[in-house]
Scaffold this motif. Structure first.
Motif, PDB file in Angstrom:
ATOM      1  N   GLU A 111      -4.376  11.558  -4.508  1.00 13.07           N
ATOM      2  CA  GLU A 111      -4.760  12.352  -4.993  1.00 13.07           C
ATOM      3  C   GLU A 111      -5.244  13.138  -4.386  1.00 13.07           C
ATOM      4  OE1 GLU A 111      -5.561   9.265  -6.053  1.00 13.07           O
ATOM      5  OE2 GLU A 111      -5.310   8.897  -7.884  1.00 13.07           O
ATOM      6  N   PRO A 288      -2.299  16.015  -1.288  1.00  8.86           N
ATOM      7  CA  PRO A 288      -0.823  15.895  -1.759  1.00  8.86           C
ATOM      8  C   PRO A 288       0.463  15.890  -0.317  1.00  8.86           C
ATOM      9  CG  PRO A 288      -1.760  18.481  -1.031  1.00  8.86           C
ATOM     10  CD  PRO A 288      -3.021  17.844  -1.126  1.00  8.86           C
ATOM     11  N   GLY A 299       3.765  19.017  -8.394  1.00 15.84           N
ATOM     12  CA  GLY A 299       2.354  19.491  -7.844  1.00 15.84           C
ATOM     13  C   GLY A 299       2.510  20.859  -7.350  1.00 15.84           C
TER      14      GLY A 299
END
Length: 369
Positions: A111, A288, A299
């Motif tokens: 996360e 990330p 993403g």
């Protein structure tokens, strides 16, 4: 400090992830004893004759008449491991990250780290201190200085500011800053290696201040550096700036790697794939995963998110050899490499560089749109 790419980390191997230090010459072959470098500089005369002693200071700074072999680059033998001193003391009043006493390597959560207004201010403070420390560290990187000396001074500045040096004991890392010299890609450990005129050194600083990490690095020119190596360092800096320019809310994270890779291709450099940028904030490393090469990762960047971009470019091939210390990664071919890094905050219309140099050595402390 770069995190090892999830794809690149062999199963069961501890990820290599701490801000960036360097050992010196002749990569260690697994299963062989560590070479004993000359005490004065820890630069072996060649891969064959490593133990030849340098006697005078003038020789230390400029005697390049030693026999060369295929591993030499820029007239330098390969790096070898130097003597590492004990961990430095952190006063008890300093707030420490969870790993500081145990030395464990935390898992990297997928996360991203997204912050509220109060946390953003803490990130700004941590980033600003990291930038100030890096400016100071750069001023120390002169011929005749050891990487251990840089570590001592950086450690003192950080704890005097009431912060903790994030690399210290992160997964057992023994020092407070990473010093990656010449062919060292990242995570070099400060030791009694002496900087020589013409070297380059990446200094990777991370501080833990008020519960938040600020992470930054750049490659410093030591004395008179060749045009070939200067061009490498400039290309690395330019690739980071180009990547920052494309960032903003909703931007695919893979666009960062595509931008860096395109510039590197244009100028004829390799892009190291094994080590990546990462989320940073209350945790040292999180999602990330920010790859610096072309990729198809999913993403996108999110408003209020903090993360690092830290490209590593090489003059030669991008393959690395990991030293037996588990941290120091050097280019397999001995060619030199450069890295630079910023902590960034995603804001409306772009990103804010949280670790921009207060002295203007790295760019303005403002949003990049």
């Amino acid at each position: 400090i770069a995190r090892a790419s999830p794809r690149a980390s062999p199963a069961g191997r501890r990820p290599s992830a701490v801000a960036s230090p360097s050992r010196r010459r002749a990569p260690i072959v697994p299963g062989s004893p560590a070479p004993r470098p000359p005490r004065s500089s820890h630069r072996g005369a060649s891969l064959i004759a490593r133990g030849k002693k340098k006697k005078g200071f003038a020789e230390l700074l400029g005697d390049l008449a030693a026999p060369k072999d295929a591993g030499d680059f820029q007239g330098r033998p390969r790096l070898t491991k130097g003597k590492v001193t004990a961990k430095q003391h952190v006063p008890p009043h300093i707030t420490k990250p969870p790993y500081a006493d145990s030395g464990f390597l935390p898992d990297m959560r997928d996360e991203p780290q997204i912050h509220n207004a109060e946390q953003i201010e803490k990130m700004r403070n941590a980033g600003r201190l990291a930038a100030e420390v890096l400016d100071y560290a750069e001023s120390l990187a002169t011929p005749g200085v050891t990487t251990d000396f840089i570590d001592q001074k950086v450690h003192k500045m950080i704890v005097d500011a009431g912060a903790y040096p994030s690399p210290l004991n992160y997964g057992g890392f023994p020092k407070s800053v990473c010093t990656s010299l010449n062919e060292c890609i990242c995570h070099g450990i400060p030791d009694d290696t002496v900087l020589l005129d013409g070297d380059i050194i990446n200094i990777d600083v991370t501080v833990f201040l008020d519960g938040h990490h600020g992470d930054t690095s750049r490659t410093v020119l030591v004395g008179n550096v060749s045009d070939e190596v200067r061009a490498l360092v400039k290309a690395t800096d330019d690739s980071l700036k180009a990547a920052i320019d494309v960032c903003g809310p909703g931007v695919p994270i893979r666009k960062i790697g595509a931008t860096i890779h395109a510039l590197a291709d244009e100028r004829g450099y390799g892009v190291v794939e094994k080590f990546v940028g990462h989320g940073v904030g209350r945790e040292f490393h999180s999602g990330p995963t920010v790859r610096h090469h072309r990729n198809n990762d999913a993403g996108s960047l999110v408003l209020g998110q903090t993360f690092t971009i830290e490209p590593m470019l090489t003059i030669g091939k991008t393959n690395d050899k990991m030293w037996r210390d588990g941290w120091t990664a050097v280019t397999a071919d001995g060619k030199w490499t450069a890295q630079c890094e910023h902590t960034l905050l995603v804001v409306e219309g772009g990103v804010e560089i949280l670790t921009a140099s207060p002295k203007g050595l790295w760019g303005p402390l403002e949003a990049v749109e």
